[in-house]
Design a protein around this motif. Structure first.
Motif, PDB file in Angstrom:
ATOM      1  N   ALA A   1     -15.519   2.232  -0.458  1.00 46.45           N
ATOM      2  CA  ALA A   1     -16.014   1.040  -0.727  1.00 46.45           C
ATOM      3  C   ALA A   1     -16.918   0.606   0.482  1.00 46.45           C
ATOM      4  O   ALA A   1     -17.941  -0.281   0.381  1.00 46.45           O
ATOM      5  N   ALA A   2     -16.604   0.968   1.878  1.00 50.60           N
ATOM      6  CA  ALA A   2     -17.358   0.735   2.911  1.00 50.60           C
ATOM      7  C   ALA A   2     -18.884   1.446   2.742  1.00 50.60           C
ATOM      8  O   ALA A   2     -19.699   0.911   3.012  1.00 50.60           O
TER       9      ALA A   2
ATOM     10  N   THR B   1      -9.506  13.080   4.357  1.00 57.73           N
ATOM     11  CA  THR B   1      -9.694  14.383   5.142  1.00 57.73           C
ATOM     12  C   THR B   1      -9.366  14.315   6.729  1.00 57.73           C
ATOM     13  O   THR B   1      -9.327  15.088   7.393  1.00 57.73           O
TER      14      THR B   1
ATOM     15  N   ASN C   1      -7.509  -5.361  -5.999  1.00 63.18           N
ATOM     16  CA  ASN C   1      -7.327  -6.524  -5.157  1.00 63.18           C
ATOM     17  C   ASN C   1      -8.527  -6.545  -4.279  1.00 63.18           C
ATOM     18  O   ASN C   1      -8.436  -6.152  -3.146  1.00 63.18           O
TER      19      ASN C   1
ATOM     20  N   PHE D   1     -11.884  13.320   8.450  1.00 65.93           N
ATOM     21  CA  PHE D   1     -13.353  14.026   8.702  1.00 65.93           C
ATOM     22  C   PHE D   1     -13.945  12.903   9.807  1.00 65.93           C
ATOM     23  O   PHE D   1     -14.408  13.638  10.740  1.00 65.93           O
TER      24      PHE D   1
ATOM     25  N   GLU E   1     -12.292   2.197   6.814  1.00 65.48           N
ATOM     26  CA  GLU E   1     -10.852   2.186   7.216  1.00 65.48           C
ATOM     27  C   GLU E   1     -10.796   3.306   8.473  1.00 65.48           C
ATOM     28  O   GLU E   1      -9.881   3.263   9.108  1.00 65.48           O
TER      29      GLU E   1
ATOM     30  N   ASN F   1      -7.931  -5.059   3.298  1.00 65.47           N
ATOM     31  CA  ASN F   1      -8.710  -3.712   3.570  1.00 65.47           C
ATOM     32  C   ASN F   1      -9.890  -3.735   2.902  1.00 65.47           C
ATOM     33  O   ASN F   1     -10.858  -3.219   3.562  1.00 65.47           O
ATOM     34  N   PHE F   2      -9.869  -4.022   1.779  1.00 64.60           N
ATOM     35  CA  PHE F   2     -11.480  -4.129   1.023  1.00 64.60           C
ATOM     36  C   PHE F   2     -12.441  -4.975   1.661  1.00 64.60           C
ATOM     37  O   PHE F   2     -13.511  -4.492   1.861  1.00 64.60           O
TER      38      PHE F   2
ATOM     39  N   GLY G   1      -5.764  -7.283  -0.095  1.00 67.98           N
ATOM     40  CA  GLY G   1      -7.312  -7.499  -0.318  1.00 67.98           C
ATOM     41  C   GLY G   1      -7.887  -7.570   0.968  1.00 67.98           C
ATOM     42  O   GLY G   1      -9.230  -7.356   0.914  1.00 67.98           O
TER      43      GLY G   1
ATOM     44  N   SER H   1      -6.736   1.418  -7.082  1.00 68.74           N
ATOM     45  CA  SER H   1      -6.189   0.091  -6.221  1.00 68.74           C
ATOM     46  C   SER H   1      -5.615  -1.011  -7.047  1.00 68.74           C
ATOM     47  O   SER H   1      -6.061  -1.392  -8.345  1.00 68.74           O
ATOM     48  N   GLY H   2      -4.743  -1.745  -6.618  1.00 69.86           N
ATOM     49  CA  GLY H   2      -4.348  -2.986  -6.845  1.00 69.86           C
ATOM     50  C   GLY H   2      -3.840  -2.604  -8.602  1.00 69.86           C
ATOM     51  O   GLY H   2      -4.005  -3.446  -9.244  1.00 69.86           O
TER      52      GLY H   2
ATOM     53  N   GLU I   1      -0.931   3.207   1.836  1.00 70.20           N
ATOM     54  CA  GLU I   1      -2.059   2.596   1.396  1.00 70.20           C
ATOM     55  C   GLU I   1      -3.220   2.734   2.434  1.00 70.20           C
ATOM     56  O   GLU I   1      -4.208   2.579   2.187  1.00 70.20           O
TER      57      GLU I   1
ATOM     58  N   ASP J   1     -20.658  12.516  -0.807  1.00 67.61           N
ATOM     59  CA  ASP J   1     -19.438  12.303  -0.963  1.00 67.61           C
ATOM     60  C   ASP J   1     -18.736  13.800  -1.606  1.00 67.61           C
ATOM     61  O   ASP J   1     -19.492  14.407  -2.510  1.00 67.61           O
ATOM     62  N   HIS J   2     -17.668  14.297  -1.029  1.00 65.85           N
ATOM     63  CA  HIS J   2     -17.261  15.593  -1.546  1.00 65.85           C
ATOM     64  C   HIS J   2     -16.506  15.458  -2.822  1.00 65.85           C
ATOM     65  O   HIS J   2     -16.284  16.476  -3.627  1.00 65.85           O
TER      66      HIS J   2
HETATM   67  P1  FAD Z   1     -12.252   5.214   1.108  1.00 68.62           P
HETATM   68  O1  FAD Z   1     -12.373   4.125   0.077  1.00 68.62           O
HETATM   69  O2  FAD Z   1     -11.080   6.148   1.152  1.00 68.62           O
HETATM   70  O3  FAD Z   1     -13.563   5.826   1.101  1.00 68.62           O
HETATM   71  C1  FAD Z   1     -13.840   7.158   1.558  1.00 68.62           C
HETATM   72  C2  FAD Z   1     -14.748   8.237   0.830  1.00 68.62           C
HETATM   73  O4  FAD Z   1     -14.910   9.262   1.701  1.00 68.62           O
HETATM   74  C3  FAD Z   1     -13.981   8.888  -0.396  1.00 68.62           C
HETATM   75  O5  FAD Z   1     -15.022   8.482  -1.509  1.00 68.62           O
HETATM   76  C4  FAD Z   1     -13.812  10.079  -0.044  1.00 68.62           C
HETATM   77  O6  FAD Z   1     -14.069  11.102  -1.092  1.00 68.62           O
HETATM   78  C5  FAD Z   1     -15.074  10.446   0.853  1.00 68.62           C
HETATM   79  N1  FAD Z   1     -14.672  11.587   1.945  1.00 68.62           N
HETATM   80  C6  FAD Z   1     -13.744  11.987   2.804  1.00 68.62           C
HETATM   81  N2  FAD Z   1     -13.730  12.899   3.408  1.00 68.62           N
HETATM   82  C7  FAD Z   1     -14.977  13.165   3.216  1.00 68.62           C
HETATM   83  C8  FAD Z   1     -15.627  14.470   3.649  1.00 68.62           C
HETATM   84  N3  FAD Z   1     -15.107  15.206   4.632  1.00 68.62           N
HETATM   85  N4  FAD Z   1     -16.962  14.640   3.064  1.00 68.62           N
HETATM   86  C9  FAD Z   1     -17.602  13.895   2.201  1.00 68.62           C
HETATM   87  N5  FAD Z   1     -16.728  12.793   1.749  1.00 68.62           N
HETATM   88  C10 FAD Z   1     -15.555  12.389   2.140  1.00 68.62           C
HETATM   89  N6  FAD Z   1      -6.925  -2.671  -0.388  1.00 68.62           N
HETATM   90  C11 FAD Z   1      -7.197  -3.540  -0.786  1.00 68.62           C
HETATM   91  O7  FAD Z   1      -7.828  -4.265  -0.118  1.00 68.62           O
HETATM   92  N7  FAD Z   1      -6.699  -4.064  -1.881  1.00 68.62           N
HETATM   93  C12 FAD Z   1      -6.094  -3.207  -2.742  1.00 68.62           C
HETATM   94  O8  FAD Z   1      -5.574  -3.511  -3.947  1.00 68.62           O
HETATM   95  C13 FAD Z   1      -5.790  -1.913  -2.392  1.00 68.62           C
HETATM   96  N8  FAD Z   1      -4.950  -1.072  -2.966  1.00 68.62           N
HETATM   97  C14 FAD Z   1      -4.892   0.241  -2.691  1.00 68.62           C
HETATM   98  C15 FAD Z   1      -3.944   1.124  -3.489  1.00 68.62           C
HETATM   99  C16 FAD Z   1      -3.832   2.450  -3.033  1.00 68.62           C
HETATM  100  C17 FAD Z   1      -2.834   3.289  -4.014  1.00 68.62           C
HETATM  101  C18 FAD Z   1      -4.433   2.726  -1.708  1.00 68.62           C
HETATM  102  C19 FAD Z   1      -4.133   4.289  -1.149  1.00 68.62           C
HETATM  103  C20 FAD Z   1      -5.135   2.099  -1.154  1.00 68.62           C
HETATM  104  C21 FAD Z   1      -5.396   0.747  -1.606  1.00 68.62           C
HETATM  105  N9  FAD Z   1      -6.100  -0.399  -0.522  1.00 68.62           N
HETATM  106  C22 FAD Z   1      -6.259  -1.391  -1.069  1.00 68.62           C
HETATM  107  C23 FAD Z   1      -6.782   0.272   0.728  1.00 68.62           C
HETATM  108  C24 FAD Z   1      -8.113   0.383   0.500  1.00 68.62           C
HETATM  109  O9  FAD Z   1      -8.471   1.438  -0.699  1.00 68.62           O
HETATM  110  C25 FAD Z   1      -8.977   1.047   1.653  1.00 68.62           C
HETATM  111  O10 FAD Z   1      -8.651   0.428   2.719  1.00 68.62           O
HETATM  112  C26 FAD Z   1     -10.348   1.277   1.338  1.00 68.62           C
HETATM  113  O11 FAD Z   1     -10.547   2.131   0.246  1.00 68.62           O
HETATM  114  C27 FAD Z   1     -11.022   2.041   2.482  1.00 68.62           C
HETATM  115  O12 FAD Z   1     -12.426   2.000   2.349  1.00 68.62           O
HETATM  116  P2  FAD Z   1     -13.336   2.883   2.820  1.00 68.62           P
HETATM  117  O13 FAD Z   1     -14.714   2.929   2.442  1.00 68.62           O
HETATM  118  O14 FAD Z   1     -13.240   2.839   4.437  1.00 68.62           O
HETATM  119  O15 FAD Z   1     -12.563   4.521   2.614  1.00 68.62           O
END
Ligand code: FAD
Length: 393
Positions: A14-15, A171, A52, A173, A366, A378-379, A376, A46-47, A337, A34-35
């Motif tokens: 997402a971020a 990971t 959400n 990472f 995150e 965290n998104f 919602g 999600s959701g 989550e 992305d790996h």
């Molecule tokens: P992520 O979405 O986790 O993305 C990280 C990306 O980095 C991934 O694509 C991963 O493959 C990649 N990555 C990781 N390590 C490496 C590496 N070493 N090399 C290359 N790529 C890598 N939040 C809400 O607000 N609403 C919801 O409905 C909700 N539902 C959820 C349901 C579940 C089951 C879970 C687990 C979480 C949910 N969350 C929800 C939380 C939300 O998904 C996260 O807070 C959000 O995805 C964080 O975004 P991000 O981009 O920081 O990380």
């Protein structure tokens, strides 16, 4: 010779996608690595598959962080309304479920498609299945070494999320990169996670497994009113997930079941009008039958209401609305989550998400020590922090 790009974003979640599309819109050349084999896998699940995607009540008070003020700037500059406007531009139908939580009408995949379309329109290059082997910094630039060659970039954005759900590619990472560049960490731990009970308590509560009830769960001065679910491992449901982010090993939590029901009045009135009833019959009108039966049997409230003093009725009420439970632990990263803690916000600029001591290095989403409540938030943090970095790179 290494390929060149203005910006490299690691993590197509997402971020990372929000950051990339905004940087691309500003005319930057952007490569996202992305790996995983597909982008936005956590968005997809999600959701319950409907994502959400934000909460209309988003405000800094719904976030946990070592510095509760840190998230303010990013949240104010890309708001829930800004994300809703993007969703509407892409004609994605949505609805409010409860407590300001907005969901897609059809599928979370619509959100992924929207982000990919925006990235494509902004000429962002997405490389999936990309393993980052090493990151080096020389002459103010970053060299990102991958299996299929190196990329040099002036700006490097780490958007790889936390440790939650390792099965989906989480990971840690980001924490390793933070360590490599000398940024401090707030100890990561699982958040929004079911709590487990010790075997003795678990066996005592076994008859309640599968029951969901409205409840207020308290920890210190923090409390949440949402559903509580008894499971075969312990306690779950939204109210427990919320409080789990505040709970620490060894702490008690307080459970108030059906906090809106004045059980003392209910019981006194039943005693007056039909005193030959059993307690569990009356409780069964306001609680799931199995829970009413458990309260009566576990606490020995037998006989007719007419024979029960006010003092005994007060004990019945306490048995429903004054539980003190000491969870044994949590289910951990396997089902959490989110990941609490992460890159210490003291090391980052709150407007840009850039590391104060490492120009050109950004952390978003995150992996940063900012964690939202369930619903919602965290998104929204992912969108807001991604946008802030996308504006700055
Ligand atoms: P992520 O979405 O986790 O993305 C990280 C990306 O980095 C991934 O694509 C991963 O493959 C990649 N990555 C990781 N390590 C490496 C590496 N070493 N090399 C290359 N790529 C890598 N939040 C809400 O607000 N609403 C919801 O409905 C909700 N539902 C959820 C349901 C579940 C089951 C879970 C687990 C979480 C949910 N969350 C929800 C939380 C939300 O998904 C996260 O807070 C959000 O995805 C964080 O975004 P991000 O981009 O920081 O990380």
């Amino acid at each position: 010779m290494a390929a060149r790009s203005d910006v490299v974003v690691i993590g197509a979640g997402a971020a990372g996608m929000m950051c990339a599309l905004r940087a691309g819109q500003r005319g930057r050349s952007v490569v996202v690595l992305d790996h995983a084999r597909a982008p936005g896998e956590k968005i997809r699940i999600s959701g319950g598959g409907r994502c959400n995607f934000t909460n209309i009540h988003t405000s800094p008070k719904s976030f946990l962080s070592g510095n509760p003020h840190f998230c303010k700037s990013a949240l104010a500059r890309f708001t829930a309304q800004d994300f809703i406007a993007m969703v509407e531009r892409h004609k994605i139908a949505w609805h409010e479920k409860t407590l300001g939580q907005l969901f897609c009408d059809v599928s979370a995949k619509d959100i992924i498609r929207m982000l990919l379309d925006e990235m494509r329109a902004a000429a962002v290059e997405l490389r999936l299945g990309a393993q980052v082997e090493a990151i080096e910094r020389s002459a103010g630039e970053f060299v990102i070494r991958t299996e299929s060659g190196a990329i040099t970039a002036r700006s490097l954005v780490i958007a790889t999320g936390g440790k939650s759900i390792p099965k989906m590619g989480a990971t840690g990472f980001a924490y390793r990169i933070a360590e490599q560049f000398g940024l401090p960490l707030v100890e990561p731990r699982p958040g929004l996670v079911p709590l487990t009970l010790d075997p003795v308590l678990l066996e005592r509560l076994a008859p309640l497994s599968g029951i969901a009830v409205p409840a207020e769960i308290r920890h210190g001065r923090t409390s949440f009113r949402e559903a509580l679910l008894f499971t075969h491992r312990g306690l779950s449901g939204p109210a427990i997930l919320q409080i789990s982010s505040y709970w620490r090993e060894g702490d008690d939590i307080a459970l108030v079941i059906e906090p809106d029901v004045d059980f003392l009045s209910v019981l006194k009135s039943a005693r007056q009008h039909n005193g030959r009833q059993a307690v569990q019959t009356v409780l069964g009108e306001h609680l799931p039958k199995r829970l009413a039966q458990y309260i009566a049997e576990a606490h020995g409230f037998a006989g007719h209401l007419a024979d029960m003093s006010d003092k005994v009725l007060a004990k019945v009420v306490a048995a429903i609305q004054s539980w003190a439970i000491r969870p044994a632990g949590s289910e951990g990263y396997r089902t959490a989550e989110v990941t609490l803690g992460g890159i210490d916000t003291a090391a980052l600029d709150q407007k840009t998400m850039q590391a104060k001591d490492v120009p050109g290095l950004y952390f978003i989403g995150e992996c940063v020590d900012v964690t939202g409540w369930l619903g919602g938030y965290n998104f929204q943090w992912a969108w807001s922090s991604g946008y802030a970095a996308g504006e700055a790179v």
